[in-house]
Design an enzyme around this catalytic site. Sequence first.
Site, short mmCIF file in Angstrom:
data_model
loop_
_atom_site.label_atom_id
_atom_site.label_comp_id
_atom_site.label_asym_id
_atom_site.label_seq_id
_atom_site.Cartn_x
_atom_site.Cartn_y
_atom_site.Cartn_z
CB THR A 1 -2.00 -4.83 3.22
OG1 THR A 1 -1.18 -3.82 2.65
CG2 THR A 1 -3.45 -4.58 2.83
N GLY B 1 -2.18 2.72 -4.03
CA GLY B 1 -2.14 1.32 -4.47
C GLY B 1 -3.51 0.77 -4.81
N1 ASP Z 1 -1.36 -3.84 -1.76
C1 ASP Z 1 -0.75 -2.81 -0.97
C2 ASP Z 1 -0.38 -1.66 -1.86
O1 ASP Z 1 0.16 -1.89 -2.92
C3 ASP Z 1 0.44 -3.25 -0.21
C4 ASP Z 1 0.29 -4.55 0.53
O2 ASP Z 1 -0.65 -5.27 0.33
O3 ASP Z 1 1.11 -4.83 1.40
O4 ASP Z 1 -0.57 -0.54 -1.49
#
Ligand code: ASP
Length: 324
Positions: free
Chosen positions: A190, A220
Amino acid sequence: MNKSLFNLSLIIGLMISLPIQAQEVTWSIALHGGAGGVSANLTPERIAEYELHLTEALNIGKEILNNGGRSLDAVESVVRYLEDCPLFNAGKGAVLTADGKHELDAAIMDGSNLMAGAIAGVTDIKNPISTARMVMEKTPHLLLIGTGASAFAKENGAEIVENEYFSTPARLEQSIRIRVQQEQASPIGTVGCVALDTFGNLSAATSTGGMGGKMWGRVGDVPIIGAGTYANNQTMAISGTGHGELWIRQVLGFQVHALMLYKGLSLQEAADEVIFDKIAPMGGSGGGIVCVDKEGNVALVFNTGMMHRAWAKSNGEWGVGVIE
Ligand code: ASP
């Protein structure tokens, strides 16, 4: 001390204090490209490749802020660059859902007026972060989802792509490992950016493909304001990466703000508290946050083996890193 000696010492004192004043932080910026465990294929060459792109992204933001630009423009431009870079789990290079598609989430927030825009579950918008900004600036709403978000993006001239545009060979292989070999879905990649500009305004932006192998329709923390993305001129701006369900349950971004505002914690104390005292005990696969406060302090905190990250301040201090 006679008068001329006193004047001399006054001048020397001023000369000594001038460089310190010149080093006052007028802008600062921090970004991340995801956090996670250190995998075996993280070779020195791969680390160098990540650091190169993180530094390029940082330079885009630095240039905007150094020329007196707005933090909102800096965070959007940095995140757009990272969305276009196939190394990260956002835009091109996003992970796949359990049924082999890409569904993207993004959010942006302006700490000067608490305005925010977000989109979730979109499948065809090349740069989700810019559409999130359009939601903030051109609609009375905050969060648009799926086909409604796409229709709005098209009407407003955003670039639309086929869903396959987001795929890379590495993501397709990962998707097969998750489906066939039941590999643990890793949340790495991300992207996010936070910045303070010379006007004293804080902004935050985050963009993601979400968790690899997620159920279709799953959203998310990233587009949930106060969870993975938050900015407030009273305190700080934050962008998170990690197991989104935990970030939402802890209202993580808002917690950092609240710990600073109501409990008087410093940025670093508040950031440490949420990652190590709130998130870590909940299990999950961990993660990290990047934050800047209204004084230009930077905090980069993660409870995993690595977080792709970079930061800079107007006084010339800067850094880039991948592993701990
Ligand atoms: N926080 C992101 C989600 O849960 C995933 C990530 O940060 O890699 O969608």
